[in-house]
Write a protein that holds these residues in place. Structure first.
Motif, PDB file in Angstrom:
ATOM      1  N   SER B  75      58.189  56.540  78.370  1.00 14.47           N
ATOM      2  CA  SER B  75      57.680  55.198  78.696  1.00 14.47           C
ATOM      3  C   SER B  75      57.260  54.465  77.421  1.00 14.47           C
ATOM      4  O   SER B  75      56.837  55.096  76.445  1.00 14.47           O
ATOM      5  CB  SER B  75      56.469  55.299  79.611  1.00 14.47           C
ATOM      6  N   ASN B  78      53.674  49.520  76.687  1.00 18.60           N
ATOM      7  CA  ASN B  78      53.356  48.531  77.716  1.00 18.60           C
ATOM      8  C   ASN B  78      53.501  49.091  79.119  1.00 18.60           C
ATOM      9  O   ASN B  78      52.716  48.767  80.006  1.00 18.60           O
ATOM     10  CB  ASN B  78      54.248  47.291  77.560  1.00 18.60           C
ATOM     11  N   GLU B  79      54.529  49.926  79.300  1.00 18.52           N
ATOM     12  CA  GLU B  79      54.731  50.511  80.630  1.00 18.52           C
ATOM     13  C   GLU B  79      53.554  51.404  81.013  1.00 18.52           C
ATOM     14  O   GLU B  79      53.100  51.402  82.151  1.00 18.52           O
ATOM     15  CB  GLU B  79      56.042  51.320  80.657  1.00 18.52           C
ATOM     16  N   MET B  81      50.429  51.170  79.851  1.00 16.14           N
ATOM     17  CA  MET B  81      49.301  50.266  80.109  1.00 16.14           C
ATOM     18  C   MET B  81      49.429  49.636  81.487  1.00 16.14           C
ATOM     19  O   MET B  81      48.469  49.598  82.254  1.00 16.14           O
ATOM     20  CB  MET B  81      49.287  49.133  79.074  1.00 16.14           C
ATOM     21  N   ASP B  82      50.642  49.132  81.791  1.00 18.47           N
ATOM     22  CA  ASP B  82      50.864  48.451  83.072  1.00 18.47           C
ATOM     23  C   ASP B  82      50.598  49.390  84.237  1.00 18.47           C
ATOM     24  O   ASP B  82      50.063  48.980  85.268  1.00 18.47           O
ATOM     25  CB  ASP B  82      52.298  47.905  83.152  1.00 18.47           C
ATOM     26  N   TYR B  83      50.986  50.652  84.089  1.00 25.23           N
ATOM     27  CA  TYR B  83      50.749  51.608  85.178  1.00 25.23           C
ATOM     28  C   TYR B  83      49.251  51.750  85.440  1.00 25.23           C
ATOM     29  O   TYR B  83      48.804  51.644  86.588  1.00 25.23           O
ATOM     30  CB  TYR B  83      51.355  52.977  84.864  1.00 25.23           C
ATOM     31  N   VAL B  85      46.853  49.711  84.647  1.00 26.78           N
ATOM     32  CA  VAL B  85      46.322  48.448  85.180  1.00 26.78           C
ATOM     33  C   VAL B  85      46.691  48.290  86.659  1.00 26.78           C
ATOM     34  O   VAL B  85      45.889  47.810  87.461  1.00 26.78           O
ATOM     35  CB  VAL B  85      46.844  47.246  84.359  1.00 26.78           C
ATOM     36  N   SER B  86      47.897  48.750  87.038  1.00 24.68           N
ATOM     37  CA  SER B  86      48.316  48.625  88.441  1.00 24.68           C
ATOM     38  C   SER B  86      47.446  49.486  89.350  1.00 24.68           C
ATOM     39  O   SER B  86      47.340  49.242  90.546  1.00 24.68           O
ATOM     40  CB  SER B  86      49.785  49.006  88.605  1.00 24.68           C
ATOM     41  N   ASP B  90      42.683  44.772  85.866  1.00 25.49           N
ATOM     42  CA  ASP B  90      42.443  44.340  84.488  1.00 25.49           C
ATOM     43  C   ASP B  90      41.152  44.908  83.923  1.00 25.49           C
ATOM     44  O   ASP B  90      40.975  44.992  82.717  1.00 25.49           O
ATOM     45  CB  ASP B  90      42.354  42.802  84.414  1.00 25.49           C
TER      46      ASP B  90
END
Lengths: 178, 155
Positions: B75, B78-79, B81-83, B85-86, B90
């Motif tokens: 990954s 960003n991927e 981090m996005d996981y 955060v999801s 935030d």
């Protein structure tokens, strides 16, 4: 006009004080879950010792159910445990458990043997895999999942009769109609 | 003198305080550096003012391991981090994103500074105007009155 300049800092202070006062009444640990109205995250947990099947996201389809995160190390979980037993005895809703972060594989089963086992299905989650997927910050937490497998509500902290009567029970009834 | 300087530098240098356990560290130093960078920006959900890189909480440890596993699986930063955060929103980012709901947060200080600057500017301008008014010549009427007073005093 001249006076306004002297009043301005006071007004600014008052506005700030109001915001800060509201902030003080909020619990910094109660975080809004971003998972509300989202599909249950994919997870697949093995069975705890003494059970022949684990718990995975597909199990949550077809029926309105509850998912409870607990651990034998968690004191608040013991506090809510008698009420969870009541949910099972009265057959109010299927209650599934995620046995979170047991350092010893025996600990969870021993705890349930001692205090009673209210869970329909249980998954063992020693490495927080499912807990992180559910966005869990601490135990206990209880999720309400609808028939389509979408998370509809999250309760942080021990489940109580008050919470059940005021929030969970009406919500279950509503979701069963859908 | 040098010794004093050295002591000062050592005393004031930010000590690398982190909770990463040796067993967690990845063999690949590049991946490990990326994992550390990501961890430093993720908030520990248990002790909320620490990053997961600094926190000894179990959940922070499990999140550090998760970050490393995802990086190993290929990954991007960003991927990963996005996981996270999801799952947690935030709130989990120690560096809040720049978007609609955070404009006040990011632009507020600059706006207040601008306001202050404007206030200082107005203040000094007014004072300058006031200063020139004090050296304005006396009007004809004032001149007359002054003369009269001087005459009276001279008697």
């Amino acid at each position: 006009m001249k006076r306004l300049i002297f009043i301005l800092p006071l007004v600014a202070f008052a506005i700030m004080a109001v915001y800060l006062a509201i902030g003080l009444t909020k619990d910094p640990r109660a975080l809004p879950s971003v998972l509300i109205d989202q599909e249950v995250p994919p997870f697949d947990l093995v069975a705890i010792e003494g059970r022949d099947r684990g718990f995975k996201h597909g199990d949550l389809l077809g029926e309105v159910s509850l998912v409870n995160i607990f651990g034998s190390w968690c004191i608040a979980c013991r506090a809510e445990h008698p009420f969870l037993m009541k949910i099972k005895e009265k057959n109010w809703a299927p209650l599934h458990g995620i046995d979170w972060r047991e350092e010893d594989r025996q600990a969870g089963p021993a705890w349930l043997a001692r205090f009673g086992d209210p869970y329909t299905l249980i998954g063992d989650d020693p490495k927080s895999k499912a807990a992180i997927a559910f966005g869990v910050t601490g135990a206990p937490e209880t999720f309400v999942v609808d028939k389509r497998g979408f998370i509809r509500y999250k309760h942080v902290g021990p489940m109580t009769q008050d919470v059940w009567d005021e929030t969970i029970q009406p919500m279950l009834e509503e979701l069963r109609k859908q | 003198m040098r010794a004093v300087l050295l002591i000062l530098v050592l005393a004031l240098a930010p000590v690398a305080a982190n909770a990463v356990e040796p067993s967690e560290v990845l063999a690949d130093p590049v991946l490990e550096t990326r994992a550390r960078d990501i961890s430093e920006n993720l908030r520990c959900l248990v002790c909320q003012n620490q990053s997961i890189d600094e926190s000894d909480a179990q959940l922070a440890r499990d999140l550090r391991v998760l970050v490393r596993e995802r990086l190993l699986a290929g990954s991007s930063d960003n991927e990963v981090m996005d996981y996270v955060v999801s799952r947690y929103g935030d709130f989990v980012l120690l560096n809040p994103p720049f978007k609609g709901s955070t404009y006040v947060l990011w632009l507020g200080p600059a706006a207040i500074f601008g306001l202050g600057l404007f206030g200082v500017f107005v203040f000094f301008r007014r004072r300058a105007q006031h200063d020139t008014s004090t050296v304005m010549p006396l009007s004809a009427e004032e001149d007359k009155r002054l003369q009269r007073l001087l005459d009276e005093a001279g008697k």
